[in-house]
Design a protein around this motif. Structure first.
Motif, mmCIF file in Angstrom:
data_model
loop_
_atom_site.group_PDB
_atom_site.id
_atom_site.type_symbol
_atom_site.label_atom_id
_atom_site.label_comp_id
_atom_site.label_asym_id
_atom_site.label_seq_id
_atom_site.Cartn_x
_atom_site.Cartn_y
_atom_site.Cartn_z
ATOM 1 N N PHE A 114 0.819 -1.204 0.000
ATOM 2 C CA PHE A 114 0.000 0.000 0.000
ATOM 3 C C PHE A 114 0.860 1.264 0.000
ATOM 4 N N THR A 115 2.124 1.150 0.409
ATOM 5 C CA THR A 115 2.979 2.329 0.502
ATOM 6 C C THR A 115 4.121 2.345 -0.506
ATOM 7 N N GLN A 116 4.415 1.227 -1.141
ATOM 8 C CA GLN A 116 5.457 1.183 -2.170
ATOM 9 C C GLN A 116 5.090 0.127 -3.199
ATOM 10 N N ARG A 117 5.432 0.384 -4.443
ATOM 11 C CA ARG A 117 5.102 -0.543 -5.520
ATOM 12 C C ARG A 117 5.903 -1.835 -5.360
ATOM 13 N N PRO A 118 5.203 -2.973 -5.361
ATOM 14 C CA PRO A 118 5.939 -4.241 -5.258
ATOM 15 C C PRO A 118 6.619 -4.579 -6.579
ATOM 16 N N ASP A 119 7.710 -5.326 -6.486
ATOM 17 C CA ASP A 119 8.411 -5.796 -7.666
ATOM 18 C C ASP A 119 7.524 -6.821 -8.375
ATOM 19 N N PRO A 120 7.188 -6.621 -9.651
ATOM 20 C CA PRO A 120 6.265 -7.533 -10.335
ATOM 21 C C PRO A 120 6.764 -8.979 -10.392
ATOM 22 N N GLU A 121 8.060 -9.164 -10.576
ATOM 23 C CA GLU A 121 8.586 -10.531 -10.647
ATOM 24 C C GLU A 121 8.478 -11.225 -9.301
ATOM 25 N N ARG A 122 8.825 -10.519 -8.255
ATOM 26 C CA ARG A 122 8.727 -11.109 -6.918
ATOM 27 C C ARG A 122 7.260 -11.361 -6.560
ATOM 28 N N GLN A 123 6.400 -10.435 -6.932
ATOM 29 C CA GLN A 123 4.972 -10.600 -6.671
ATOM 30 C C GLN A 123 4.435 -11.856 -7.360
ATOM 31 N N ALA A 124 4.872 -12.086 -8.585
ATOM 32 C CA ALA A 124 4.428 -13.269 -9.312
ATOM 33 C C ALA A 124 4.956 -14.544 -8.671
ATOM 34 N N SER A 125 6.177 -14.497 -8.166
ATOM 35 C CA SER A 125 6.739 -15.698 -7.549
ATOM 36 C C SER A 125 6.108 -16.001 -6.198
ATOM 37 N N LEU A 126 5.530 -14.993 -5.557
ATOM 38 C CA LEU A 126 4.897 -15.197 -4.251
ATOM 39 C C LEU A 126 3.386 -15.383 -4.345
ATOM 40 N N ARG A 127 2.886 -15.549 -5.532
ATOM 41 C CA ARG A 127 1.440 -15.675 -5.735
ATOM 42 C C ARG A 127 0.848 -16.836 -4.945
ATOM 43 N N GLY A 128 1.569 -17.951 -4.836
ATOM 44 C CA GLY A 128 1.081 -19.107 -4.086
ATOM 45 C C GLY A 128 0.925 -18.803 -2.604
ATOM 46 N N PHE A 129 1.931 -18.157 -2.018
ATOM 47 C CA PHE A 129 1.837 -17.772 -0.613
ATOM 48 C C PHE A 129 0.676 -16.824 -0.386
ATOM 49 N N MET A 130 0.518 -15.879 -1.298
ATOM 50 C CA MET A 130 -0.556 -14.901 -1.153
ATOM 51 C C MET A 130 -1.934 -15.568 -1.280
ATOM 52 N N THR A 131 -2.023 -16.590 -2.111
ATOM 53 C CA THR A 131 -3.292 -17.301 -2.272
ATOM 54 C C THR A 131 -3.615 -18.117 -1.023
ATOM 55 N N ILE A 132 -2.626 -18.807 -0.496
ATOM 56 C CA ILE A 132 -2.850 -19.595 0.719
ATOM 57 C C ILE A 132 -3.175 -18.672 1.886
ATOM 58 N N GLY A 133 -2.513 -17.525 1.947
ATOM 59 C CA GLY A 133 -2.742 -16.576 3.034
ATOM 60 C C GLY A 133 -3.780 -15.528 2.715
ATOM 61 N N PHE A 134 -4.821 -15.913 1.992
ATOM 62 C CA PHE A 134 -5.844 -14.957 1.558
ATOM 63 C C PHE A 134 -6.509 -14.239 2.722
ATOM 64 N N VAL A 135 -6.581 -14.870 3.890
ATOM 65 C CA VAL A 135 -7.200 -14.220 5.047
ATOM 66 C C VAL A 135 -6.377 -12.997 5.447
ATOM 67 N N GLY A 136 -5.060 -13.105 5.408
ATOM 68 C CA GLY A 136 -4.200 -11.976 5.728
ATOM 69 C C GLY A 136 -4.377 -10.824 4.751
ATOM 70 N N VAL A 137 -4.535 -11.148 3.473
ATOM 71 C CA VAL A 137 -4.748 -10.112 2.460
ATOM 72 C C VAL A 137 -6.056 -9.375 2.737
ATOM 73 N N LEU A 138 -7.098 -10.118 3.040
ATOM 74 C CA LEU A 138 -8.401 -9.501 3.300
ATOM 75 C C LEU A 138 -8.388 -8.648 4.558
ATOM 76 N N VAL A 139 -7.712 -9.120 5.598
ATOM 77 C CA VAL A 139 -7.620 -8.338 6.839
ATOM 78 C C VAL A 139 -6.823 -7.054 6.596
ATOM 79 N N ALA A 140 -5.760 -7.135 5.800
ATOM 80 C CA ALA A 140 -4.977 -5.938 5.483
ATOM 81 C C ALA A 140 -5.834 -4.907 4.750
ATOM 82 N N HIS A 141 -6.648 -5.364 3.803
ATOM 83 C CA HIS A 141 -7.528 -4.436 3.089
ATOM 84 C C HIS A 141 -8.552 -3.818 4.034
ATOM 85 N N ALA A 142 -9.122 -4.628 4.920
ATOM 86 C CA ALA A 142 -10.123 -4.109 5.854
ATOM 87 C C ALA A 142 -9.516 -3.072 6.789
ATOM 88 N N LEU A 143 -8.326 -3.339 7.310
ATOM 89 C CA LEU A 143 -7.690 -2.386 8.219
ATOM 90 C C LEU A 143 -7.274 -1.107 7.504
#
Length: 187
Positions: A114-143
């Motif tokens: 939310f405060t700095q642009r993520p590296d697109p390549e790193r973001q793509a490589s971490l897509r699996g972690f982000m999918t498994i941790g979807f609850v954390g993503v949703l809580v971050a958006h809510a907060l």
């Protein structure tokens, strides 16, 4: 979009979306200046907080919390399924730890995004972690919706920088250079 990361750049790194590297559109056709980048669910209402901005922010926050609660319910049902299958305590602990670690990791990655642009390549490589941790993503958006639209601070900073650069560029070249009086001094 020409790549899997959804960034709008081709394999050579050339921008294919008509935006500069900060994500803001190059020029506004009406004023000739830079246009603000749209934020999902908010459009460009974040610029002047118009168009039901506060209501949208509240709706996104509540929606993210409801989705996170539904996700936790699904995870609870999956855990009960593992308990019924009697797979053993090691597997049960492993699943709980995996979702907890991935959710914490996804929360921190999303929050920092939310405060700095993520590296697109790193973001793509971490897509699996982000999918498994979807609850954390949703809580971050809510907060984040408690203070601003998710990503608003970053977009505002980029937009103001682009506007300042545009103002400086246009102030330097005011007028028609062909009409400038020339000093024809005789030597």
């Amino acid at each position: 979009m020409s790549d899997e990361t959804g960034t709008g750049t081709d394999t050579t790194g050339t921008d294919t979306t008509g935006t500069d590297t900060t994500g803001t559109d190059k020029t506004d056709t009406a004023t000739g200046g830079p246009r603000p980048e749209e934020i999902r669910f908010f459009g460009t209402a974040w610029v002047d907080h118009s168009g039901g901005y506060a209501l949208r922010r509240a709706a996104v926050g509540v929606g993210a919390l409801i989705a996170a609660a539904a996700g936790c319910l699904v995870l609870r049902l999956a855990y009960q399924g593992l308990a019924i299958a009697d797979v053993g305590s090691f597997v049960n602990v492993l699943v709980v730890v995996m979702f907890a670690v991935c959710s914490a990791f996804a929360f921190t990655r999303t929050w920092s995004g939310f405060t700095q642009r993520p590296d697109p390549e790193r973001q793509a490589s971490l897509r699996g972690f982000m999918t498994i941790g979807f609850v954390g993503v949703l809580v971050a958006h809510a907060l984040r919706c408690l203070t601003e639209a998710p990503g608003e601070k970053l977009r505002r900073q980029e937009y103001e920088t682009a506007r300042d650069q545009y103002q400086r560029r246009t102030a330097r070249r005011a007028g028609n250079p062909a009409r400038k009086p020339r000093n024809n001094k005789k030597r």
